[in-house]
Scaffold this motif. Structure first.
Motif, PDB file in Angstrom:
ATOM      1  N   HIS A  15     101.936  60.615   2.029  1.00  0.00           N
ATOM      2  CA  HIS A  15     103.100  61.376   2.485  1.00  0.00           C
ATOM      3  C   HIS A  15     104.208  60.440   2.933  1.00  0.00           C
ATOM      4  CE1 HIS A  15     100.973  65.234   2.584  1.00  0.00           C
ATOM      5  NE2 HIS A  15      99.926  64.527   2.936  1.00  0.00           N
ATOM      6  N   GLY A  16     104.221  59.224   2.435  1.00  0.00           N
ATOM      7  CA  GLY A  16     105.120  58.207   2.953  1.00  0.00           C
ATOM      8  C   GLY A  16     104.233  57.162   3.603  1.00  0.00           C
ATOM      9  N   ASP A  17     104.643  55.937   3.559  1.00  0.00           N
ATOM     10  CA  ASP A  17     103.796  54.860   4.048  1.00  0.00           C
ATOM     11  C   ASP A  17     103.887  54.762   5.562  1.00  0.00           C
ATOM     12  OD1 ASP A  17     102.150  52.702   4.245  1.00  0.00           O
ATOM     13  OD2 ASP A  17     103.613  51.260   3.488  1.00  0.00           O
ATOM     14  N   VAL A  18     102.962  55.394   6.258  1.00  0.00           N
ATOM     15  CA  VAL A  18     102.932  55.323   7.717  1.00  0.00           C
ATOM     16  C   VAL A  18     101.699  54.570   8.195  1.00  0.00           C
ATOM     17  CG1 VAL A  18     104.242  57.463   7.984  1.00  0.00           C
ATOM     18  CG2 VAL A  18     101.744  57.532   8.019  1.00  0.00           C
ATOM     19  N   GLN A  19     100.951  53.967   7.275  1.00  0.00           N
ATOM     20  CA  GLN A  19      99.716  53.269   7.631  1.00  0.00           C
ATOM     21  C   GLN A  19      99.964  52.277   8.767  1.00  0.00           C
ATOM     22  OE1 GLN A  19      96.783  54.251   6.267  1.00  0.00           O
ATOM     23  NE2 GLN A  19      97.977  55.729   5.117  1.00  0.00           N
ATOM     24  N   GLY A  20      99.100  52.344   9.771  1.00  0.00           N
ATOM     25  CA  GLY A  20      99.192  51.414  10.884  1.00  0.00           C
ATOM     26  C   GLY A  20     100.184  51.804  11.959  1.00  0.00           C
ATOM     27  N   ARG A  21     100.956  52.820  11.728  1.00  0.00           N
ATOM     28  CA  ARG A  21     101.890  53.271  12.759  1.00  0.00           C
ATOM     29  C   ARG A  21     101.134  54.109  13.788  1.00  0.00           C
ATOM     30  NH1 ARG A  21     106.591  54.697   8.449  1.00  0.00           N
ATOM     31  NH2 ARG A  21     107.796  52.796   8.664  1.00  0.00           N
ATOM     32  N   LYS A  22     101.562  54.007  15.027  1.00  0.00           N
ATOM     33  CA  LYS A  22     100.909  54.741  16.113  1.00  0.00           C
ATOM     34  C   LYS A  22     101.619  56.069  16.350  1.00  0.00           C
ATOM     35  CE  LYS A  22     101.394  51.063  18.776  1.00  0.00           C
ATOM     36  NZ  LYS A  22     101.380  50.171  19.933  1.00  0.00           N
ATOM     37  N   ALA A  23     100.872  57.033  16.866  1.00  0.00           N
ATOM     38  CA  ALA A  23     101.444  58.336  17.192  1.00  0.00           C
ATOM     39  C   ALA A  23     100.770  58.884  18.442  1.00  0.00           C
ATOM     40  CB  ALA A  23     101.256  59.314  16.033  1.00  0.00           C
ATOM     41  N   GLY A  24     101.537  59.674  19.196  1.00  0.00           N
ATOM     42  CA  GLY A  24     101.022  60.304  20.401  1.00  0.00           C
ATOM     43  C   GLY A  24     101.232  61.801  20.366  1.00  0.00           C
ATOM     44  N   VAL A  25     100.368  62.517  21.095  1.00  0.00           N
ATOM     45  CA  VAL A  25     100.425  63.974  21.168  1.00  0.00           C
ATOM     46  C   VAL A  25     100.389  64.370  22.643  1.00  0.00           C
ATOM     47  CG1 VAL A  25      99.270  66.133  20.534  1.00  0.00           C
ATOM     48  CG2 VAL A  25      99.192  64.164  18.970  1.00  0.00           C
ATOM     49  N   VAL A  26     101.343  65.227  23.045  1.00  0.00           N
ATOM     50  CA  VAL A  26     101.386  65.734  24.411  1.00  0.00           C
ATOM     51  C   VAL A  26     101.354  67.263  24.348  1.00  0.00           C
ATOM     52  CG1 VAL A  26     102.688  65.874  26.571  1.00  0.00           C
ATOM     53  CG2 VAL A  26     102.732  63.753  25.217  1.00  0.00           C
ATOM     54  N   ILE A  27     100.352  67.851  24.994  1.00  0.00           N
ATOM     55  CA  ILE A  27     100.214  69.299  25.037  1.00  0.00           C
ATOM     56  C   ILE A  27     100.659  69.779  26.411  1.00  0.00           C
ATOM     57  CG2 ILE A  27      98.625  71.248  24.816  1.00  0.00           C
ATOM     58  CD1 ILE A  27      99.063  69.486  22.229  1.00  0.00           C
ATOM     59  N   ALA A  28     101.687  70.633  26.428  1.00  0.00           N
ATOM     60  CA  ALA A  28     102.219  71.192  27.663  1.00  0.00           C
ATOM     61  C   ALA A  28     101.568  72.549  27.904  1.00  0.00           C
ATOM     62  CB  ALA A  28     103.729  71.344  27.568  1.00  0.00           C
TER      63      ALA A  28
END
Length: 177
Positions: A15-28
């Motif tokens: 879906h696009g080269d995002v390999q190795g990129r970090k991501a965060g999730v915040v649930i309110a």
């Protein structure tokens, strides 16, 4: 570098080269943070990010309001490419996710939220009540998605074809428009 395989296996879906990129999730969610019920949107978002090649930090489930801002700020110290929030985007007095997100953004990306609200409105008129933002904090893309699994899926469907290019652009690349 060759991507051909000697086993004639199909190439993995990208879906696009995002390999190795970090991501965060915040649930309110004040109730999920208190253990009154299980968070249903965090796993959906985490799975989507993982499927797209992101290295995902464990989802943070926090009460509505300022704890959401604190969680986003904590994630930003880790320099993720993406932070996705879910919940707190409505009109209830404790729905404050957009209010604590906006001051963290250097630039808004309004077209994304317009597309998400439009996609959601095709299914429920309530989608237009979402006050969420999408924008950049430095090189990090931050987006506020609704608190329902269906609303989250609508948002992720809109992000699906653009997330790789969006990350590339925020990092200073993204040539070949």
């Amino acid at each position: 570098m060759s991507t051909s395989s000697t086993l004639n296996a199909p190439e993995p879906h990208r879906h696009g080269d995002v390999q190795g990129r970090k991501a965060g999730v915040v649930i309110a969610s004040t109730r999920a943070a208190a253990g009154i019920y299980d968070d249903e949107t965090g796993p959906v978002i985490t799975d989507w990010l993982t499927e797209h090649g992101f290295d995902v930090f464990p989802a943070m489930v926090v009460p509505d309001g300022e704890p959401v801002g604190a969680a986003i700020r904590a994630l930003l110290t880790q320099h993720p490419a993406v932070v996705i929030t879910s919940g707190g985007t409505g009109l209830s007095p404790d729905d404050r996710t957009p209010d604590v997100t906006l001051p963290l953004l250097d630039r808004e990306i309004p077209g994304i939220m317009e597309a998400i609200r439009s996609a959601g409105a095709a299914k429920t008129p309530l989608a237009v009540l979402s006050r969420g933002y999408a924008g950049a904090a430095g090189k990090t893309f931050i987006i506020n998605l609704p608190g329902s699994p269906k609303g989250v899926m609508d948002g992720l469907t809109v992000l699906d074809p653009v997330i790789g290019h969006l990350c590339d652009q925020l990092e200073g690349g993204g040539h070949g428009h």
